[in-house]
Design a protein around this motif. Structure first.
Motif, mmCIF file in Angstrom:
data_model
loop_
_atom_site.group_PDB
_atom_site.id
_atom_site.type_symbol
_atom_site.label_atom_id
_atom_site.label_comp_id
_atom_site.label_asym_id
_atom_site.label_seq_id
_atom_site.Cartn_x
_atom_site.Cartn_y
_atom_site.Cartn_z
ATOM 1 N N LYS A 291 0.820 -1.209 0.000
ATOM 2 C CA LYS A 291 0.000 0.000 0.000
ATOM 3 C C LYS A 291 0.853 1.257 0.000
ATOM 4 O O LYS A 291 0.441 2.288 -0.515
ATOM 5 C CB LYS A 291 -0.941 -0.004 1.198
ATOM 6 N N THR A 292 2.011 1.183 0.616
ATOM 7 C CA THR A 292 2.933 2.315 0.599
ATOM 8 C C THR A 292 3.756 2.211 -0.674
ATOM 9 O O THR A 292 4.426 1.210 -0.904
ATOM 10 C CB THR A 292 3.848 2.311 1.839
ATOM 11 N N LYS A 293 3.678 3.222 -1.485
ATOM 12 C CA LYS A 293 4.360 3.224 -2.785
ATOM 13 C C LYS A 293 5.674 3.993 -2.699
ATOM 14 O O LYS A 293 5.724 5.081 -2.115
ATOM 15 C CB LYS A 293 3.475 3.861 -3.858
ATOM 16 N N ILE A 294 6.710 3.431 -3.304
ATOM 17 C CA ILE A 294 8.018 4.085 -3.350
ATOM 18 C C ILE A 294 8.385 4.310 -4.806
ATOM 19 O O ILE A 294 8.433 3.363 -5.589
ATOM 20 C CB ILE A 294 9.107 3.243 -2.656
ATOM 21 N N ASN A 295 8.617 5.555 -5.151
ATOM 22 C CA ASN A 295 9.048 5.912 -6.500
ATOM 23 C C ASN A 295 10.510 6.332 -6.435
ATOM 24 O O ASN A 295 10.853 7.286 -5.729
ATOM 25 C CB ASN A 295 8.188 7.041 -7.066
ATOM 26 N N ALA A 296 11.359 5.610 -7.145
ATOM 27 C CA ALA A 296 12.793 5.895 -7.176
ATOM 28 C C ALA A 296 13.234 5.969 -8.633
ATOM 29 O O ALA A 296 13.513 4.950 -9.258
ATOM 30 C CB ALA A 296 13.562 4.798 -6.441
ATOM 31 N N GLU A 297 13.278 7.184 -9.147
ATOM 32 C CA GLU A 297 13.710 7.348 -10.534
ATOM 33 C C GLU A 297 15.192 7.023 -10.664
ATOM 34 O O GLU A 297 16.003 7.442 -9.837
ATOM 35 C CB GLU A 297 13.440 8.777 -11.013
ATOM 36 N N GLU A 298 15.523 6.295 -11.699
ATOM 37 C CA GLU A 298 16.907 5.891 -11.955
ATOM 38 C C GLU A 298 17.824 7.109 -12.040
ATOM 39 O O GLU A 298 17.494 8.105 -12.670
ATOM 40 C CB GLU A 298 16.975 5.086 -13.267
ATOM 41 N N GLY A 299 18.960 7.018 -11.374
ATOM 42 C CA GLY A 299 19.982 8.051 -11.469
ATOM 43 C C GLY A 299 19.762 9.281 -10.610
ATOM 44 O O GLY A 299 20.517 10.247 -10.710
ATOM 45 N N THR A 300 18.734 9.265 -9.742
ATOM 46 C CA THR A 300 18.505 10.423 -8.867
ATOM 47 C C THR A 300 18.864 10.082 -7.427
ATOM 48 O O THR A 300 18.974 8.918 -7.061
ATOM 49 C CB THR A 300 17.041 10.902 -8.913
#
Length: 154
Positions: free
Chosen positions: A4-13
């Protein structure tokens, strides 16, 4: 298992964006992050200090199954009740740098709210190391406990 907890990790940031919708009024969600007794329950940690104010600080302590003790601390830079907390977060004696966290609490309805955490790391490598350490399932378990504990306060 659906997280339910979403983690967004854009590549290279060097950043992560974490979001979760809770079946809690925003006031109770905020209380879960600011009242020591509640923090201890859902995080499974001891709150040694929690000064909820601009220029305040916090210190938490936890132990693992082997008896090793870990401390977490930081400084609170911005504190806007029921809306926002900006703070640093550091794990003492761990190979991670200091993080900068922007926590935003959003009222969706009278009974639901959204938590948005934007975290900045010193480097892409440090951010990736956190992700590889089981962060997603861990934060989901903690947020599930938060929901289960705090909903009883309604």
């Amino acid at each position: 298992m659906d997280l339910k907890t979403k983690i967004n990790a854009e590549e290279g940031t060097q950043e992560l964006v974490i979001t979760r919708v809770f079946d809690l009024p925003v006031e109770l969600l905020f209380k879960a992050y600011t009242e020591p007794e509640l923090v201890e329950q859902w995080m499974g940690t001891n709150v040694l200090k929690l000064e909820n104010k601009k220029h305040g600080s916090f210190q938490f302590e936890t132990s693992d199954a082997k008896g090793n003790t870990y401390r977490f601390n930081g400084a609170i830079h911005e504190f806007d009740p029921d809306q926002k907390i900006t703070r640093t977060f550091e794990m003492e004696n761990m190979p991670f740098g200091i993080q900068l966290e922007f926590l935003t609490f959003e009222k969706l309805t009278d009974d639901t709210s959204r938590l948005h955490i934007h975290t900045l790391y010193e480097s892409v490598a440090q951010r990736n190391q956190m992700l590889k350490g089981g962060m997603a399932p861990g934060i989901n378990r903690a947020h599930n406990r938060l929901q289960d504990i705090v909903i009883k306060l309604k």
